[in-house]
Design a protein around this motif. Structure first.
Motif, short mmCIF file in Angstrom:
data_model
loop_
_atom_site.label_atom_id
_atom_site.label_comp_id
_atom_site.label_asym_id
_atom_site.label_seq_id
_atom_site.Cartn_x
_atom_site.Cartn_y
_atom_site.Cartn_z
N VAL A 38 0.89 -1.30 -0.08
CA VAL A 38 0.02 0.04 0.01
C VAL A 38 0.98 1.19 0.03
O VAL A 38 0.37 2.30 -0.64
N GLU A 39 2.24 1.14 0.48
CA GLU A 39 3.01 2.27 0.45
C GLU A 39 4.34 1.77 0.43
O GLU A 39 4.86 0.87 1.05
N LEU A 96 -0.96 1.70 -7.07
CA LEU A 96 -0.01 1.94 -6.50
C LEU A 96 0.66 3.23 -7.49
O LEU A 96 1.00 2.95 -8.69
N ARG A 97 0.69 4.63 -6.94
CA ARG A 97 1.10 5.64 -7.75
C ARG A 97 2.14 6.49 -7.31
O ARG A 97 2.49 6.48 -5.99
N LEU A 98 3.03 6.91 -8.24
CA LEU A 98 4.19 7.60 -7.95
C LEU A 98 3.85 8.93 -7.01
O LEU A 98 3.19 9.71 -7.89
N ALA A 127 -0.82 3.44 -2.63
CA ALA A 127 -2.21 3.13 -3.05
C ALA A 127 -3.19 3.76 -2.20
O ALA A 127 -3.64 2.98 -1.42
N CYS A 128 -3.53 5.04 -2.55
CA CYS A 128 -4.61 5.36 -1.78
C CYS A 128 -5.14 6.60 -2.59
O CYS A 128 -4.63 7.40 -2.93
N PRO A 181 -2.14 12.84 -0.48
CA PRO A 181 -1.74 14.23 -0.99
C PRO A 181 -1.13 14.07 -2.20
O PRO A 181 -0.39 13.24 -2.50
N GLY A 182 -1.44 15.02 -2.97
CA GLY A 182 -0.89 15.09 -4.27
C GLY A 182 -1.43 14.26 -5.37
O GLY A 182 -1.03 13.83 -6.40
N MET A 183 -2.89 13.77 -4.93
CA MET A 183 -3.31 12.74 -5.81
C MET A 183 -4.73 13.17 -6.24
O MET A 183 -5.66 12.50 -6.86
N ALA A 184 -5.04 14.37 -5.77
CA ALA A 184 -6.46 14.77 -5.89
C ALA A 184 -6.86 14.98 -7.49
O ALA A 184 -8.16 14.71 -7.73
#
Lengths: 307, 331, 295
Positions: free
Chosen positions: B240-241, B311-313, B321-322, B326-329
């Motif tokens: 997840v991280e 899972l994103r950078l 993976a959430c 933050p930074g994924m809005a």
């Protein structure tokens, strides 16, 4: 619970099936029954006729299927010695076997269980040690030796009881005592260790620590818990009733299934041996299933439906 | 097919390990799938340490066993030096034991209690037919020395040694083949706290001397932070991280990591916001749809129940993976 | 365990060296060892120890009682109906019974342990098959199976010994399988397999030595069982066949003379009981020493 029982029944049927298959193949591997029964110099025509009448001229798998089919309808073939249906010969002998094994079974429980409980509750007392010595003797003494010693004492020396035969109740006493004594010894030892195991558990200490009188601790907590493993071994003993009677019936010339088996083995009367084999397997399997059912009644944990 | 020079020692791609289990209830209960490991990817460079953390049952140990080739993969690939890991028991798998070795949680269980420890340390050489009897003994003594044991320990039996000494023996046995990867499955959790630090320091020294790579599995976050170059947090068979341990522990991005980090006991308790998880992780046989963590996540929104987050950078180089990180809005 | 269990505090007691010796080597155990050793010596040296050939007839001295019951030293344990020396027959019978039980036990241990390893190693359908066989063996009284086999195949010494070897193999199979599974699951066997070791090395050099003590204790349980089974079958006339003689044959033969010459059956009976008893005592002592977890 239902699923568990269904599984048990399946396994039971598998066991019976295995016994039948085992009997069949061993039978066929063991040589040509025609030559076994008929003398070697019998005319070839009569040997061929014999083979045909017993279905021995068919391929093995046909014989096997026919055998299974017959077994399912209770037809296990005829005794190769006197020509009567094997199953009938065996069934005739069952009452005689029950006449000594059932009283012996009750004797085992009546002596073995109380002796085991008493020994466990009075650990290291004289009575406990005596119980243990007797139970070790019960383990290590073959039943035929015990039987002959009883004969030597009560029939030969004292002349109180007949040494062999089956002409009335007096004749049944020594076989019953022989069977009962060995079983009681095993049961006493087992009950004792089951009791000791339960008495060592923390809940017994908890029960007596909260002030419950020792008598009630034993009656309400120890005995019900020790009953569970003890029931298992008693159930198992039900299954071995016939097998246990083999030697004793032979010693006392008691006309039961066990003696029939020994005679049939000596005469190589295969149909009778198979019928007894199946009878024993069926007894064992039913006894095991009965024990499983009893568990549901004795052990509350089994009443819950498993996940 | 030559691997590039900077190819990772271990490259795991989308590892999946499912088990078929039977659900109770009916006579022939229907089969269900237990997703022990469900799409795990990572790369481990020579001489580096990847820490794998998570609650028990999250798939850490299964991942470790997959990497060693002790379990077969349901899907995915593992490459060691660019070569696909062969199946357990094959000749090539056996010879790969000289590249990868394992350190176990319970050293007493991992050792044969009827064999003197020196002979157990020599055993890998005998198994792989390396050196003669005299040389094996020399090498075993040398390796025992390098894990901090003396020559007189050679003839001792496992029960005569302390827990820390036993773990050193297990290490020595793993190291005698000069592997380049050591998979450490909870290597210190069975040891006394006072011994744990010694063993961890030994592991760090050995890494510096021999350029070992570690796959370090633990639920002790502080230990993982101390030894790892990179950390991956697992929940129900997924990562997840993943990222730099200092970043990850200082400012966890995934709510599950936040919960784990806030559970680390610290001296200055006052004013610290604690995130306490409720309940146990769900049964891995019935993983919740969407984000597997939404059942226990205090921040879950409707989207978490419907859509599985990938899972994103993040900007700072780690992966999360959430949906709400933050930074994924924008996603 | 009564209330005493809560108050008992172990007290260090000064004991003499002899007391400590007998604590480690209880007198009963020493006696049992002596008896088992005697039986082994008799079994191995029967030809030298027997005063007469076991089938030699002495028609002038038929049904002679043993010494102390009016007999002479010529036939210390008396003679039978044909004037054969009971002591000589006893010695030869001990040899047959002990050797059959010994080989039977070894066969059962080897077969059972191997099958247990095989079940634990291959799992799946192989394990299922072996477990079914174990269930089958455990659910049928072996005496009945043995009788059936003897009925079907007839009797020969080799077959009979093999048959004794089939008795209680399932006990070893269960033990070997269970201990191997736990060793594979978490323990040393899994660790050594992980090192790349072959199955031969794992089972032969590691698992077997680790479970050996449990297997040996099991052998002390099955050895007396095998003696009882063999003597029972021989007693019924379905085991060892004349002219060979085992302890069970002797008892069976002596039954005919129970009223006139009870010594013929009493001596072999006593030997059977003492031997099974001694091995059981030894087994209990070994179990306490080697493997307290067993039963």
């Amino acid at each position: 619970m239902m699923r568990y029982l269904a599984g048990r029944l399946l396994r039971a049927m598998l066991t019976i099936f295995l016994v039948v298959t085992f009997a069949f193949f061993v039978l066929r591997l063991s040589g040509d029954p025609a030559l076994l029964i008929m003398s070697v110099d019998a005319p070839p025509e009569s040997i061929a006729a014999f083979r045909q009448s017993w279905g021995l001229d068919q391929p093995v798998w046909v014989q096997y299927l026919a055998y299974i089919g017959h077994a399912l309808t209770g037809d296990l073939g005829n005794s190769m010695r006197d020509g009567r249906p094997a199953i009938q010969l065996v069934v005739e002998r069952i009452p005689a076997t029950l006449a000594i094994t059932v009283p012996a079974f009750l004797l085992k429980i009546a002596i073995g269980v109380p002796a085991g409980i008493y020994a466990a509750l009075h650990r290291n007392s004289l009575a406990d040690r005596l119980t243990m010595v007797l139970s070790v003797a019960g383990f290590t003494m073959p039943s035929f030796v015990l039987a002959l010693l009883l004969v030597l004492l009560f029939a030969v020396r004292l002349g109180w009881l007949p040494s062999s035969g089956a002409d009335g109740i007096a004749y049944a006493i020594l076989p019953i005592v022989t069977l009962g004594a060995a079983g009681a010894a095993i049961l006493a030892r087992f009950t004792r260790s089951a009791m000791l195991e339960v008495l060592g558990q923390p809940f017994i200490r908890a029960a007596s620590a909260k002030g419950l009188p020792w008598r009630r601790v034993v009656a309400e907590h120890a005995l019900p818990n020790a009953a569970i493993p003890t029931t298992t071994i008693i159930g198992f003993m039900v299954g071995t009733l016939i097998a246990g009677a083999v030697v004793v019936e032979s010693v006392f010339a008691w006309p039961g299934v066990g003696r029939l088996l020994v005679v049939a083995v000596a005469n190589r009367d295969l149909a009778v041996v198979q019928a007894i084999l199946l009878l024993v397997a069926a007894t064992m399997v039913s006894a095991n299933i009965a024990v499983d059912l009893l568990y549901g009644w004795i052990d509350p944990r089994m009443r819950q439906v498993p996940r | 097919m030559n691997a590039p020079l900077d190819a990772p020692l271990v490259q795991a791609e989308n590892l999946v390990r499912h088990y078929r289990v039977r659900r109770g209830g009916r006579l022939f209960g229907e089969h269900a799938t237990l997703r022990a490991v469900d799409g795990v990817s990572f790369a481990l460079q020579a001489g580096r340490t990847l820490g794998l953390v998570g609650e028990s049952g999250c798939g850490k140990t299964t991942t470790a066993r997959l990497v060693l080739g002790l379990l077969t993969l349901t899907a995915g690939t593992i490459r060691v030096d660019g070569e696909i890991l062969p199946g357990a028991g094959t000749a090539r798998w056996r010879s790969l034991r000289q590249v990868m070795q394992m350190v176990f949680q319970d050293p007493l269980a991992a050792l044969d209690r009827r064999v003197a420890v020196g002979r157990q340390v020599m055993e890998p050489l005998a198994i792989h037919g390396i050196a003669n009897a005299g040389e094996r003994r020399e090498r075993a003594l040398a390796i025992l020395h390098s894990v901090g044991l003396q020559a007189h320990h050679f003839d001792r039996y496992p029960h005569e040694l302390s827990g820390g000494q036993r773990q050193r023996v297990v290490l020595a046995r793993a190291l005698i083949l000069s592997p380049r990867l050591l998979v450490c499955d909870e290597p210190i959790s069975a040891l006394d706290v006072s011994i744990q630090a010694q063993v961890v320091n030994l592991l760090l020294d050995l890494q510096a001397e021999r350029g070992l790579a570690y796959l370090f599995i633990s639920h002790d976050l502080r230990m993982v932070r101390q030894v790892s170059h990179e950390v991956a947090v697992m929940y129900l068979g997924r990562i997840v991280e993943q990222g730099d341990p200092d970043l990850l522990f200082a400012a966890p991005a995934h709510p599950y990591t936040q919960a784990l980090v806030s559970a680390i006991p610290v001296a200055t308790e006052r004013g610290r916001k604690r995130l306490i998880l409720k309940g146990d992780p769900p049964n891995p046989v019935s993983v919740p749809p969407g984000c597997a963590f939404h059942t226990r996540c205090p921040m879950a929104v409707a989207r978490c129940r419907a859509e599985t987050p990938a899972l994103r950078l993040l900007d700072d180089g780690r992966r999360v993976a959430c949906h709400l990180a933050p930074g994924m809005a924008d996603a | 365990m009564t209330e005493r269990a809560f108050t008992a505090i172990p007290r260090p007691i000064e004991r003499s060296r002899t007391a400590r010796f007998f604590e480690a080597w209880p007198p009963l155990t020493l006696l049992a060892m002596a008896w088992v050793a005697l039986m082994l010596v008799v079994a191995l040296g029967a030809d030298w120890l027997a005063p007469y050939h076991f089938a030699a007839l002495d028609l002038k001295a038929r049904l002679q009682p043993p010494i102390l019951f009016g007999g002479t030293w010529r036939h210390a344990l008396g003679t039978d109906e044909l004037g054969r020396d009971v002591l000589s027959r006893l010695i030869v019978s001990i040899r047959i019974s002990v050797l059959i039980a010994l080989f039977g036990t070894l066969i059962a241990a080897t077969l059972g342990t191997t099958l247990g390893f095989v079940a634990a190693h291959f799992r799946r359908s192989v394990e299922w098959l072996i477990l079914t066989l174990i269930d089958f063996q455990a659910s049928m009284p072996f005496l009945i199976i043995a009788l059936a086999v003897l009925a079907f195949f007839g009797n020969s010494l080799v077959l009979f010994v093999c048959l004794m070897g089939l008795n209680s193999w399932e006990r070893y199979a269960r033990i070997a399988r269970g201990l191997t599974l736990s060793a594979n699951e978490q323990g040393y066997a899994g660790a050594i397999r992980q090192l790349g070791a072959s199955s031969w090395r794992i089972y032969g050099l590691h698992v077997l030595p680790n479970i050996a003590s449990t297997l040996i204790v099991s052998m002390t349980i099955t050895f007396p069982e095998t003696i009882l089974l063999e003597s029972g079958l021989s007693f019924l006339g379905l085991g060892v066949q004349p002219p060979l003689s085992s302890l069970g044959n002797m008892v069976g033969y002596g039954r005919e003379y129970i009223t006139r010459a009870s010594w013929i059956l009493l001596f072999p009976s006593a030997v059977i009981i003492l031997t099974t008893l001694s091995i059981s005592i030894l087994g209990d002592w070994l179990r306490d020493r080697l493997d307290p977890t067993l039963r």
